[in-house]
Enzyme design. Structure first.
Site, mmCIF file in Angstrom:
data_model
loop_
_atom_site.group_PDB
_atom_site.id
_atom_site.type_symbol
_atom_site.label_atom_id
_atom_site.label_comp_id
_atom_site.label_asym_id
_atom_site.label_seq_id
_atom_site.Cartn_x
_atom_site.Cartn_y
_atom_site.Cartn_z
ATOM 1 N N HIS A 46 0.732 -1.234 0.241
ATOM 2 C CA HIS A 46 -0.067 0.033 0.040
ATOM 3 C C HIS A 46 0.802 1.304 -0.010
ATOM 4 O O HIS A 46 0.649 2.311 -0.569
ATOM 5 C CB HIS A 46 -0.914 0.101 1.149
ATOM 6 C CG HIS A 46 -1.646 1.050 1.221
ATOM 7 N ND1 HIS A 46 -1.702 2.143 2.432
ATOM 8 C CD2 HIS A 46 -2.885 1.725 0.707
ATOM 9 C CE1 HIS A 46 -2.389 3.110 2.157
ATOM 10 N NE2 HIS A 46 -3.459 2.724 1.246
ATOM 11 N N GLU A 49 2.053 1.757 -3.503
ATOM 12 C CA GLU A 49 0.994 2.464 -4.249
ATOM 13 C C GLU A 49 1.013 4.055 -4.072
ATOM 14 O O GLU A 49 0.841 4.536 -5.139
ATOM 15 C CB GLU A 49 -0.201 1.852 -4.146
ATOM 16 C CG GLU A 49 -1.479 2.377 -4.505
ATOM 17 C CD GLU A 49 -2.666 2.618 -3.538
ATOM 18 O OE1 GLU A 49 -2.993 3.842 -3.586
ATOM 19 O OE2 GLU A 49 -3.088 1.754 -3.028
ATOM 20 N N HIS A 50 0.962 4.266 -2.943
ATOM 21 C CA HIS A 50 1.277 5.923 -2.586
ATOM 22 C C HIS A 50 2.323 6.530 -3.279
ATOM 23 O O HIS A 50 2.293 7.404 -3.855
ATOM 24 C CB HIS A 50 1.141 5.995 -1.112
ATOM 25 C CG HIS A 50 -0.381 5.858 -0.555
ATOM 26 N ND1 HIS A 50 -0.687 7.062 0.072
ATOM 27 C CD2 HIS A 50 -1.183 5.185 -0.330
ATOM 28 C CE1 HIS A 50 -1.945 6.913 0.790
ATOM 29 N NE2 HIS A 50 -2.298 5.620 0.416
ATOM 30 N N GLU A 126 -4.153 7.793 7.890
ATOM 31 C CA GLU A 126 -5.181 6.871 7.227
ATOM 32 C C GLU A 126 -5.538 5.788 8.435
ATOM 33 O O GLU A 126 -6.602 5.506 8.672
ATOM 34 C CB GLU A 126 -4.623 6.315 6.138
ATOM 35 C CG GLU A 126 -5.660 5.470 5.383
ATOM 36 C CD GLU A 126 -5.379 5.188 3.910
ATOM 37 O OE1 GLU A 126 -6.088 4.429 3.242
ATOM 38 O OE2 GLU A 126 -4.295 5.489 3.396
#
Length: 417
Positions: A46, A49-50, A126
């Protein structure tokens, strides 16, 4: 019309021309996700991906965003247990910009330290947001107890202490080890010419990562329980079972069972527990499949007093449901699945995504008529059979809120036996 080409390096390119549209959706889907992580780098897929949007050798993060948004387009990405996707949606005349951006971030991301440090903070926020949202976290806690000490049970976001300390080299290493053209699909749908699109991919995809890591541990389901006594207005409760994988012959039968059980306002659980008894504000069922396992469960939000009545009623509904399924309920479930499929066919992005995922999971794009035939072949007997199979398995539960009146796992399990 759907067309698929496989390039010399194994990269598959699939397009679907949709007459009447002036827009196009395109992206790269990678058969890499949270399941490819280890315990010590949990969250790296993840984070990667960022970071892909935070600058390349050719563009800054701002230039990446401006290139797409200046023409009114949208650029985004997501990471799941098994897939990571990077995609754009824009006018067909601007497709070349989308191809340039997506292929650039896949091949030339720089992962600069200052950007990584900044993005750590974003992801930590997040994680904090999810921790403050019990109706989201309840699913994370359930997955962790159902699949303990394995990648399938870990959070996609990762743990805060790992995100705080993971290095640039580890992020880059994950991409270079796992991303590979043979595990990628470039997909586009909308106003698109297949040959021209393939030609543009050939010109731009000249330096894709060539990772050779294909190790993905098998998932193993366990019965377990997560309880958190927390001062909230409501109890968030999730009861679930091991489900079935994408390839199971009763895949659509289980989707129809989930639909009739808790798939809408006319479903059994909603009518009996919400409408007739007023024990919950919301209650729903779900079925999620993966390549080698799946999960099936029921989520409910209820009060600390109502939980006493909710559990017996819920267990009675589950235990009795396989033997009282009607043809009317099955037909309604079939109609809902087919309508959802056809509505998805009207969306360029949904078609783009579906084709990519099917190529990754099934190694082919499945014709919609074949899916409709599968749905139509579902019978009362097949739904009863898969329902009994799922409900015979040991349960996993998770709960957050004022749970002093919630029964033990053992007692809830006994009610289902």
């Amino acid at each position: 019309m759907l067309k698929v080409s496989t390039l010399d390096n194994g990269l598959r390119v699939v397009t679907q021309n949709m007459p009447g549209l002036e827009t196009v959706s395109m992206g790269i889907w990678n058969y890499v996700g949270g399941r490819d992580e280890t315990e010590i780098n949990n969250g790296v897929a993840h984070l990667l991906e960022h970071m892909a949007f935070k600058g390349t050798k050719n563009r800054t993060a701002l230039e990446i965003a401006e290139t797409i948004e200046n023409v009114g387009g949208d650029i985004n990405a997501y990471t799941s247990k098994e897939i990571t996707a990077y995609f754009v949606k824009l006018m067909a005349e601007d497709l070349s910009l989308g191809v340039d951006i997506i292929t650039d971030i896949m091949q030339n991301s720089t992962f600069e330290e200052k950007e990584l440090d900044r993005e750590r903070g974003v992801i930590l926020q997040e994680i904090g947001m999810y921790l403050d949202t019990p109706d989201d976290m309840i699913f994370e806690y359930w997955q962790e107890k159902a699949f303990p000490n394995q990648a399938m049970g870990r959070s996609i976001l990762g743990k805060s202490e790992i995100i705080k300390n993971i290095s640039r080299d580890e992020v880059k290493k994950f991409m270079l080890s796992h991303y590979n053209p043979k595990k990628m699909v470039v997909s586009a749908a909308g106003k698109i010419d297949h040959d021209e699109f393939v030609s543009s991919i050939l010109k731009t995809c000249t330096n894709l990562p060539s990772g050779n890591s294909n190790k993905r541990e098998d998932a193993e389901y366990f019965s377990g329980e997560y309880r958190e006594n927390k001062k909230l207005e409501q109890i968030h409760f999730l009861l679930g079972f091991e489900g079935i994988d994408y390839h199971h012959k009763d895949y659509y039968s289980l989707l129809i069972y989930s639909s009739l059980l808790g798939g809408g306002m006319s479903s059994r659980l909603f009518q009996e527990i919400r409408e007739k008894r007023g024990l919950v504000y919301g209650i729903s069922s779900f079925s999620t499949s993966y390549t080698d396992t799946g999960v099936f469960g029921i989520y409910a939000g209820t009060g600390d007093k109502e939980i006493k009545e909710l559990i017996p009623v819920l267990c009675d509904e589950l235990r009795n449901s396989p033997n009282s399924i009607s043809e009317k309920e099955i037909n309604r479930g079939k109609a809902q699945l087919k309508t959802s499929l056809m509505m998805g066919r009207e969306s360029a992005f949904r078609r783009c995504e579906s084709a990519a995922r099917q190529l990754l999971v099934f190694n082919r794009v499945i014709d919609p008529n074949e899916i409709i035939d599968e749905i139509n072949s579902v019978s009362k007997n097949s739904v009863e059979k898969i329902a009994n199979y799922i409900l015979s398995k040991p349960i996993t539960i998770s709960s957050i809120g004022p749970i002093k009146n919630l029964e033990t796992l053992e007692k809830i399990q006994s009610r289902l036996n």
